[in-house]
Design an enzyme around this catalytic site. Structure first.
Site, PDB file in Angstrom:
ATOM      1  N   HIS A  17       0.829  -1.205   0.000  1.00 59.63           N
ATOM      2  CA  HIS A  17       0.000   0.000   0.000  1.00 59.63           C
ATOM      3  C   HIS A  17       0.865   1.257   0.000  1.00 59.63           C
ATOM      4  O   HIS A  17       1.558   1.541   0.974  1.00 59.63           O
ATOM      5  CB  HIS A  17      -0.892  -0.036   1.236  1.00 59.63           C
ATOM      6  CG  HIS A  17      -1.832   1.104   1.369  1.00 59.63           C
ATOM      7  ND1 HIS A  17      -1.835   1.951   2.456  1.00 59.63           N
ATOM      8  CD2 HIS A  17      -2.838   1.535   0.552  1.00 59.63           C
ATOM      9  CE1 HIS A  17      -2.786   2.845   2.314  1.00 59.63           C
ATOM     10  NE2 HIS A  17      -3.416   2.622   1.176  1.00 59.63           N
ATOM     11  N   ASP A  46      -0.804   5.938  -6.192  1.00 58.64           N
ATOM     12  CA  ASP A  46      -1.900   6.889  -6.380  1.00 58.64           C
ATOM     13  C   ASP A  46      -1.515   7.887  -7.463  1.00 58.64           C
ATOM     14  O   ASP A  46      -0.454   8.514  -7.370  1.00 58.64           O
ATOM     15  CB  ASP A  46      -2.177   7.624  -5.076  1.00 58.64           C
ATOM     16  CG  ASP A  46      -2.537   6.664  -3.957  1.00 58.64           C
ATOM     17  OD1 ASP A  46      -3.708   6.250  -3.899  1.00 58.64           O
ATOM     18  OD2 ASP A  46      -1.650   6.314  -3.148  1.00 58.64           O
ATOM     19  N   HIS A  59      -0.841  10.585  -2.706  1.00 56.72           N
ATOM     20  CA  HIS A  59      -2.173  10.181  -2.265  1.00 56.72           C
ATOM     21  C   HIS A  59      -3.096  11.332  -1.902  1.00 56.72           C
ATOM     22  O   HIS A  59      -4.168  11.486  -2.475  1.00 56.72           O
ATOM     23  CB  HIS A  59      -2.075   9.222  -1.069  1.00 56.72           C
ATOM     24  CG  HIS A  59      -3.414   8.846  -0.532  1.00 56.72           C
ATOM     25  ND1 HIS A  59      -4.033   9.512   0.515  1.00 56.72           N
ATOM     26  CD2 HIS A  59      -4.300   7.898  -0.937  1.00 56.72           C
ATOM     27  CE1 HIS A  59      -5.210   9.000   0.738  1.00 56.72           C
ATOM     28  NE2 HIS A  59      -5.410   8.010  -0.125  1.00 56.72           N
TER      29      HIS A  59
END
Length: 261
Positions: A17, A46, A59
């Site tokens: 992540h 992202d 992000h």
């Protein structure tokens, strides 16, 4: 991590992540490289766009939390990625907030991420930013990938490329340009059965928050022909529970918890 958590070679994808963001500053080269070293199956990133059209890996919808942007540009009215050029953003420290050992760590572009993983065993899961001020970013990502046909061909052949979004419109906009790339729908809530049936007409993945995920949801997603990747799972007990449900992938800040025996 105990042996009760399935490893990737047993069919569970380990998805880092924002890179290995529990151990390095999120969405930086350090986090991406560490995820690769820890043998993550995918790096999740992202995708946002600078004022001059560069796609960057970041992000938050504003940049104060993870950079020194307020110090470098104290007089700016807003601190969105899209308010700055790439040359300006390259000046930022994106590591000191995490730990002094990462002082001076820079932001990186989506191209940088791909260059770091393209000759490794780690794939790319790219999230189209849901920040509301963007339009056309799904098209921008598709066009960027279409400019890299050799990378895309190899990544798809090895099942090392996918895209996801919280926004149905963005996901379908991307899919219209690159239908061969697996597309996932992110959901913070538990999707209804009606929503799942509709998603199954176009999506390859349903990627819900792990806290709303149970056996019935996993089984229904699979019954409808889709995969399910859950986020963001950092606690060992939750990892074991999700693996036991038969999810296809676990998105985690600590990929080494799942890849190390």
């Amino acid at each position: 991590m105990t042996s009760t958590v399935a490893h990737a070679d047993e069919g569970l994808d380990v998805i880092a992540h924002r890179g290995s963001s529990g151990m390095a500053p999120e969405n930086t080269a350090a986090a991406v490289d560490l995820a690769v070293a820890q043998r993550a199956d995918f790096v999740e990133i992202d995708v946002q766009r600078t004022k001059d059209g560069k796609l960057v890996n970041f992000h938050d919808c504003t940049m104060e939390r993870t950079t020194d942007i307020e110090e470098v540009f104290p007089d700016r009215p807003r601190y969105r990625v899209s308010d700055f050029t790439w040359a300006e953003l390259r000046r930022l420290d994106a590591g000191s907030w995490f730990h002094e050992d990462y002082a001076g760590e820079r932001l990186i572009t989506v191209d940088d991420v791909i260059s770091r993983i393209r000759n490794t065993d780690t794939g790319l899961l790219a999230e189209i930013s849901p920040c509301s001020h963007y339009t056309g970013i799904a098209t921008d990502l598709a066009e960027s990938l279409l400019d890299k046909p050799r990378y895309v061909r190899r990544a798809l052949a090895e099942e090392q490329l996918a895209v996801q979004s919280f926004q149905v419109d963005d996901a379908q906009e991307f899919q219209a340009l690159m239908p061969e790339v697996p597309i996932g729908f992110l959901d913070a809530e538990r999707p209804t059965d009606e929503e799942l049936v509709q998603l199954s007409t176009w999506a390859d993945q349903v990627n819900p928050q792990y806290t709303v995920t149970d056996q019935a949801l996993v089984d229904r997603v699979h019954e409808l022909g889709m995969d399910i990747n859950v986020w963001t799972v950092d606690e060992p007990g939750a990892m074991r529970r999700m693996a036991g449900l038969g999810v296809d992938g676990i998105i985690t800040d600590f990929p080494q918890s799942l890849t190390q025996h």
